[in-house]
Design an enzyme around this catalytic site. Structure first.
Site, PDB file in Angstrom:
ATOM      1  N   SER A  85       0.858  -1.187   0.000  1.00 28.91           N
ATOM      2  CA  SER A  85       0.000   0.000   0.000  1.00 28.91           C
ATOM      3  C   SER A  85       0.893   1.236   0.000  1.00 28.91           C
ATOM      4  O   SER A  85       2.071   1.147   0.399  1.00 28.91           O
ATOM      5  CB  SER A  85      -0.860   0.002   1.269  1.00 28.91           C
ATOM      6  OG  SER A  85      -1.523   1.223   1.428  1.00 28.91           O
ATOM      7  N   TYR A  94      -1.377  -0.835  10.635  1.00 30.44           N
ATOM      8  CA  TYR A  94      -1.625  -1.145   9.216  1.00 30.44           C
ATOM      9  C   TYR A  94      -0.364  -0.859   8.389  1.00 30.44           C
ATOM     10  O   TYR A  94       0.071  -1.709   7.594  1.00 30.44           O
ATOM     11  CB  TYR A  94      -2.809  -0.323   8.700  1.00 30.44           C
ATOM     12  CG  TYR A  94      -3.149  -0.603   7.247  1.00 30.44           C
ATOM     13  CD1 TYR A  94      -3.674  -1.833   6.865  1.00 30.44           C
ATOM     14  CD2 TYR A  94      -2.928   0.351   6.254  1.00 30.44           C
ATOM     15  CE1 TYR A  94      -3.978  -2.099   5.531  1.00 30.44           C
ATOM     16  CE2 TYR A  94      -3.234   0.092   4.921  1.00 30.44           C
ATOM     17  CZ  TYR A  94      -3.758  -1.127   4.565  1.00 30.44           C
ATOM     18  OH  TYR A  94      -4.056  -1.397   3.253  1.00 30.44           O
TER      19      TYR A  94
HETATM   20  N1  LIG Z   1      -8.610  -0.185  -1.374  1.00 33.40           N
HETATM   21  C1  LIG Z   1      -7.534   0.503  -1.102  1.00 33.40           C
HETATM   22  O1  LIG Z   1      -7.553   1.742  -1.059  1.00 33.40           O
HETATM   23  C2  LIG Z   1      -6.231  -0.201  -0.863  1.00 33.40           C
HETATM   24  C3  LIG Z   1      -5.057   0.562  -0.896  1.00 33.40           C
HETATM   25  C4  LIG Z   1      -3.853  -0.072  -0.643  1.00 33.40           C
HETATM   26  C5  LIG Z   1      -3.792  -1.415  -0.397  1.00 33.40           C
HETATM   27  N2  LIG Z   1      -4.956  -2.149  -0.369  1.00 33.40           N
HETATM   28  C6  LIG Z   1      -4.850  -3.584  -0.072  1.00 33.40           C
HETATM   29  O2  LIG Z   1      -5.555  -4.294  -1.063  1.00 33.40           O
HETATM   30  C7  LIG Z   1      -5.920  -5.572  -0.565  1.00 33.40           C
HETATM   31  C8  LIG Z   1      -7.371  -5.872  -0.962  1.00 33.40           C
HETATM   32  O3  LIG Z   1      -8.227  -5.004  -0.275  1.00 33.40           O
HETATM   33  P1  LIG Z   1      -9.498  -4.298  -0.949  1.00 33.40           P
HETATM   34  O4  LIG Z   1      -9.204  -2.850  -1.018  1.00 33.40           O
HETATM   35  O5  LIG Z   1      -9.890  -5.001  -2.166  1.00 33.40           O
HETATM   36  O6  LIG Z   1     -10.560  -4.466   0.251  1.00 33.40           O
HETATM   37  P2  LIG Z   1     -11.879  -5.369   0.363  1.00 33.40           P
HETATM   38  O7  LIG Z   1     -12.851  -5.014  -0.703  1.00 33.40           O
HETATM   39  O8  LIG Z   1     -12.302  -5.207   1.786  1.00 33.40           O
HETATM   40  O9  LIG Z   1     -11.341  -6.835   0.110  1.00 33.40           O
HETATM   41  C9  LIG Z   1     -10.602  -7.529   1.070  1.00 33.40           C
HETATM   42  C10 LIG Z   1     -10.544  -8.987   0.676  1.00 33.40           C
HETATM   43  O10 LIG Z   1      -9.741  -9.692   1.626  1.00 33.40           O
HETATM   44  C11 LIG Z   1     -10.437 -10.854   2.002  1.00 33.40           C
HETATM   45  N3  LIG Z   1     -10.078 -11.279   3.349  1.00 33.40           N
HETATM   46  C12 LIG Z   1     -10.093 -10.579   4.508  1.00 33.40           C
HETATM   47  N4  LIG Z   1      -9.743 -11.360   5.538  1.00 33.40           N
HETATM   48  C13 LIG Z   1      -9.512 -12.594   5.022  1.00 33.40           C
HETATM   49  C14 LIG Z   1      -9.131 -13.852   5.561  1.00 33.40           C
HETATM   50  N5  LIG Z   1      -8.912 -14.011   6.871  1.00 33.40           N
HETATM   51  N6  LIG Z   1      -8.989 -14.902   4.727  1.00 33.40           N
HETATM   52  C15 LIG Z   1      -9.217 -14.763   3.404  1.00 33.40           C
HETATM   53  N7  LIG Z   1      -9.578 -13.617   2.826  1.00 33.40           N
HETATM   54  C16 LIG Z   1      -9.725 -12.545   3.630  1.00 33.40           C
HETATM   55  C17 LIG Z   1     -11.917 -10.510   1.904  1.00 33.40           C
HETATM   56  O11 LIG Z   1     -12.667 -11.689   1.671  1.00 33.40           O
HETATM   57  P3  LIG Z   1     -13.638 -12.428   2.736  1.00 33.40           P
HETATM   58  O12 LIG Z   1     -14.112 -11.381   3.704  1.00 33.40           O
HETATM   59  O13 LIG Z   1     -14.720 -13.005   1.894  1.00 33.40           O
HETATM   60  O14 LIG Z   1     -12.766 -13.466   3.355  1.00 33.40           O
HETATM   61  C18 LIG Z   1     -11.927  -9.645   0.659  1.00 33.40           C
HETATM   62  O15 LIG Z   1     -12.039 -10.431  -0.488  1.00 33.40           O
HETATM   63  C19 LIG Z   1      -5.670  -5.521   0.949  1.00 33.40           C
HETATM   64  O16 LIG Z   1      -4.472  -6.196   1.233  1.00 33.40           O
HETATM   65  C20 LIG Z   1      -5.514  -4.035   1.226  1.00 33.40           C
HETATM   66  O17 LIG Z   1      -4.727  -3.784   2.360  1.00 33.40           O
HETATM   67  C21 LIG Z   1      -6.159  -1.575  -0.623  1.00 33.40           C
END
Ligand SMILES: NC(=O)c1ccc[n+]([C@@H]2O[C@H](COP(=O)([O-])OP(=O)(O)OC[C@H]3O[C@@H](n4cnc5c(N)ncnc54)[C@H](OP(=O)(O)O)[C@@H]3O)[C@@H](O)[C@H]2O)c1
Length: 248
Positions: free
Chosen positions: A143, A156
């Site tokens: 991130s 985080y």
């Molecule tokens: N969106 C942003 O602005 C942003 C920026 C920088 C980095 N990121 C990173 O991008 C990645 C994806 O996040 P996102 O933004 O797409 O958020 P999101 O829509 O909340 O998706 C998070 C995903 O992680 C899964 N997850 C959470 N806990 C889990 C577990 N214990 N086992 C398996 N799967 C799990 C969730 O699936 P289930 O709940 O169905 O298990 C969901 O599919 C993360 O690592 C986040 O830190 C996001």
């Protein structure tokens, strides 16, 4: 012309929403075979149904990335089904930000378990196969927060910096096996991520910020496709991007 994505077997954790879901769709449209992992089975099943309906191939494996055995089973089933694993995308993560003085220790533990240990379990599950194949690609999701820190984001940011350190260490170690490693560090992207914040004040600030600045999730999918699609002798090690309007 081959896009270097077509026919590749790609495992995606956190495929039930946000970045993982958009990436599964995008890579499948480019001809990849995708293995979809998350805890919410109905979400990944309906994504797989959509992909199959559009002529793609998808495997559904309900997976909690905090359970090492489940991550191993995810990768084992993928290799059993499709004969190999070409890309492991360690994407699952959560971001329950709050000031340290609030002592939300359970949330610190959760972030360490999912954001760090989940990535390590993904590496542990896929590395033996990739070593044997003498080919493969790890894409680990960090991130902008892995490059900086702000009040409320200490844990985080620490987990996301850990992902960068692990990935760079991995990159150096896997040279003999011809493997590629990519760290992708997005800024604000419109997903369900801010919903994991339980602190009311932080949640409101982040939701407002995301409403104003966040990019669509396909920004991430395009970054992933860029890294995978490069010729095998080119290893894209790090991609850092943010909305043009995002200052820090
Ligand atoms: N969106 C942003 O602005 C942003 C920026 C920088 C980095 N990121 C990173 O991008 C990645 C994806 O996040 P996102 O933004 O797409 O958020 P999101 O829509 O909340 O998706 C998070 C995903 O992680 C899964 N997850 C959470 N806990 C889990 C577990 N214990 N086992 C398996 N799967 C799990 C969730 O699936 P289930 O709940 O169905 O298990 C969901 O599919 C993360 O690592 C986040 O830190 C996001």
């Amino acid at each position: 012309m081959n896009n270097n994505i077509e026919g590749k077997v790609i495992v995606i954790t956190g495929a039930s929403s946000g970045l993982g879901e958009a990436t599964a769709r995008h890579l499948s449209e480019q001809g990849a075979i995708v293995a979809l992992a998350a805890r919410r089975t109905e979400r990944i099943q309906s994504l797989a149904d959509e992909i199959t309906k559009n002529g793609g191939k998808a495997l559904v494996v309900t997976t909690d990335v905090t359970e090492r055995d489940q991550v191993k089973e995810l990768v084992d089933k993928t290799v059993e089904g499709f004969g190999r694993i070409d890309v492991m995308i360690n994407n699952a993560g959560l971001m329950p930000q709050s000031l340290l003085e609030r002592l939300k220790v359970d949330e610190w533990d959760q972030m360490i378990d999912v954001n760090i240990k989940g990535v390590l379990y993904g590496i542990a599950a896929a590395l033996p196969y990739m070593k044997e194949q003498k080919s493969g690609h790890f894409i680990n999701v960090s991130s902008v927060a892995g490059h900086t820190v702000h009040p409320g984001g200490a844990v985080y940011s620490a987990t996301k910096r850990a992902v960068r350190t692990l990935s760079e260490g991995l990159r150096q170690e896997v040279k003999p096996y011809n493997l590629r490693t990519t760290i992708i560090s997005p800024g604000a992207v419109d997903t369900e991520l801010p919903d994991s914040i339980s602190d009311k004040e932080v949640s409101e600030n982040i939701h407002n910020f995301y409403e104003e600045h966040a990019l669509p999730a396909d920004s991430f999918a395009r970054a992933v496709a860029y890294a995978i699609s490069q010729p095998e002798d080119m290893d894209v090690n790090e991609i850092l991007y943010r909305p043009t309007s995002q200052k820090l």
